[in-house]
Design an enzyme around this catalytic site. Structure first.
Site, PDB file in Angstrom:
ATOM      1  N   GLY A  21     -10.503  15.431   9.544  1.00 13.90           N
ATOM      2  CA  GLY A  21     -11.769  14.718  10.391  1.00 13.90           C
ATOM      3  C   GLY A  21     -12.698  16.007  10.836  1.00 13.90           C
TER       4      GLY A  21
ATOM      5  N   GLU B 148      -4.649  12.261  -1.291  1.00 13.74           N
ATOM      6  CA  GLU B 148      -4.937  10.520  -1.455  1.00 13.74           C
ATOM      7  C   GLU B 148      -6.171  10.280  -2.171  1.00 13.74           C
ATOM      8  OE1 GLU B 148      -5.631  12.262   1.150  1.00 13.74           O
ATOM      9  OE2 GLU B 148      -7.780  12.339   2.265  1.00 13.74           O
TER      10      GLU B 148
ATOM     11  N   LYS C  25      -6.338  -6.041   1.236  1.00 16.00           N
ATOM     12  CA  LYS C  25      -6.980  -6.495   1.246  1.00 16.00           C
ATOM     13  C   LYS C  25      -5.731  -7.221  -1.151  1.00 16.00           C
ATOM     14  CE  LYS C  25     -10.525  -9.675   0.724  1.00 16.00           C
ATOM     15  NZ  LYS C  25     -10.737 -10.396   2.143  1.00 16.00           N
TER      16      LYS C  25
END
Ligand code: XMP
Length: 508
Positions: A54, A170, A366
């Protein structure tokens, strides 16, 4: 079903974390820190928690936080970047500015042999982006990795099952990121990897069949992949109680309406209607130049057309939409700032004749939607095609949308697509934009004051970040020659060389 909850503290990577977890075979969902009360998390029955990064600084009084209890609900917790600092702070450690030792980009990491680094101890490259850091470890924690500037690049308290990483596992630039996440999911959280794409169609069909029993629905087809897959899925779950309404709003690409009709008209058991609503949409868009306003008008008009169709067809309680997970997150329903309201999420009018909206793809990315479409037998030319925004060409005609400008854009776009489709490798998305810049041109002896067409092509995995495509110059040259040759209105063609971020894929 086993699941990981990703608690989002406002980082841009929350979605990417969820995606990586799913790629490793475990279902992941994002929850805003605002909703992360210990009771709610306990009710979610998850196998582990991940606290995201963050932009804020943990010690500041109004920074986003969660209760300390969240770390002690009996499930392992992995804190990433801000999440790691928050964990250290909640557990009584010290967090503060890294000063000149802040790290940005690729950094060498040296990791000890520990639970989280099993099989990837030693030296490797990791990706950092932090101005604060853990200055003093909380009791019970040990540092498990360091970099030259950061003595606590990772920490863990095995007994409490709390783990922290200052770097980002990630992102693909972190060499061992995937293995580290795998260790967390499988060794530490005990996940078995039950999230599989095969069989997903059947599971979703069964879920919709029981949840939508006895209801009638209208499914809006926009011409894009998502709504097509939603329609194919619900056709199997609802049969004749589903009516697919394909709205030709006059904002479609060249050849689009025919492609959708071909794919759907012939499907047995499917109720398909094509509605010509060009005048209605273009009428409402007259004089409107503001992009968010255009999206809202289009969102509303879609619903009005569906309501009218529902009435004509004898009534329907539900409206089906092809909303997918990134739409939900990007529209601000998740924690990251609202980037733009995707018409199929933020743009729904407050008053609707439908009892509810069904979004069967709301949890999917997607590529998962495409895999589902293939499993449902949709043709590759529809499922494998590049994405197309619901508001159509309206968000690619910058400024006011008129029939004349749409005609120019439609042709320029078709030419560019043809040229790109000849290439051995296609970018993830490629299209033309009609800008609102006019410039001088010269044809024969006459000067003109013509339109500027921008060509855009991007390469991306997930459309959350994207790089501009290095198309062969010959392809760009051919597209430019053909566009200016066929369209006297266009005096200039430019190529957009901006990545996302800082730009977005679409111009509006
Ligand atoms: P951006 O422009 O946000 O686009 O970087 C990311 C992807 O989303 C598509 N997009 C939309 N899709 N309704 C949609 O259904 C919209 O309002 C919308 N805006 C952008 C865009 O084409 C790209 O694939």
């Amino acid at each position: 079903m086993e699941k990981i909850l990703v608690i989002d503290f406002g980082g841009q990577y929350a979605l990417l974390i969820a995606r990586r977890v799913r790629e490793l075979g475990v279902y992941a969902e994002i929850m805003s820190w605002r909703n992360a009360a210990p009771e709610r998390i306990a009710e979610a029955h998850c196998s582990g928690l991940i606290l995201t990064g963050g932009p804020q600084s943990v010690p500041e009084p109004d920074s986003p936080r969660c209760a300390r209890e969240v770390l002690h609900l009996g499930v392992p917790v992995l804190g990433i970047c801000y999440g790691c600092q928050l964990m250290a702070w909640l557990e009584g450690g010290e967090v503060g500015s890294a000063g000149a030792a802040g790290e940005y980009g690729g950094v060498r990491l040296s990791a000890a042999d520990s639970e989280l680094f099993r099989g990837c101890a030693g030296e490797s490259e990791c990706w950092m982006s932090h101005t604060d850091r853990v200055l003093a470890l909380p009791e019970g924690f040990k540092a498990t990795a360091r970099t030259e500037k950061c003595p606590v690049a990772a920490m863990e308290n095995g007994a409490a099952r709390l783990y922290g990483l200052q770097f980002h596992p990630e992102v693909t630039h972190t060499e061992r990121g995937r293995e580290i996440l795998r260790n967390f999911l499988y060794d530490i959280c005990g996940c078995e990897g039950s999230w599989r794409m095969d069989g997903l169609a059947q599971r979703l069909i069964e879920r919709c069949r029981s949840e939508l029993a006895g209801k009638r629905a209208i499914c809006g087809l926009s011409g894009g992949v998502d709504s097509a897959v939603a329609a194919a899925l619900l056709e199997r779950a609802m049969g004749g109680r589903l009516h697919c309404v394909f709205v030709d709003h006059g904002l479609l690409r060249e050849g689009e309406a025919e492609l959708v009709e071909r794919a759907f008209r012939g499907r047995s058991g499917l109720n398909f209607v094509r509605v010509d609503a060009k005048e209605r949409f273009l009428g409402r868009l007259r004089g409107v130049a503001e992009p968010e306003m255009k999206r809202h008008i289009i969102g509303e008009e879609f619903v009005r057309v569906f309501e009218a169709e529902a009435k004509r067809l004898g009534g329907a309680e539900l409206l089906v939409q092809g909303t997918i997970y990134p739409d939900v997150v990007e529209s601000g329903t998740g924690e990251a700032a609202t980037i733009k309201s995707h018409h199929n999420v933020g743009g729904l009018p407050e008053r609707m004749d439908f009892e509810g909206v069904v979004e069967p793809l709301r949890e999917l990315f997607k590529d998962e939607v495409r895999a589902l479409g293939r499993e449902l037998g949709l043709p590759e030319e529809l499922v494998g095609r590049q994405p197309f925004p619901g508001p159509g060409l309206a968000v690619r005609v910058i400024g006011e949308v008129t029939e004349g400008r749409l005609r120019v854009l439609r042709r320029a776009d078709a030419i560019f697509r043809e040229e790109v489709e000849h290439l051995p490798e296609r970018p993830s998305q490629y299209f033309a934009v009609l800008t609102d810049t006019r410039s001088v041109g010269v044809r024969g002896d006459a000067r003109s004051w013509g339109e500027t067409v921008a060509l855009r092509a991007v390469t991306t995995d997930d459309f959350m970040t994207a790089d501009w495509s290095r198309l062969p110059l010959e392809a760009l040259a051919r597209a430019s020659e053909r566009i200016t040759g066929e369209l006297p209105e266009v005096s200039r063609v430019v190529y957009d060389i901006t990545s996302k971020p800082p730009a977005t894929v679409e111009w509006e």
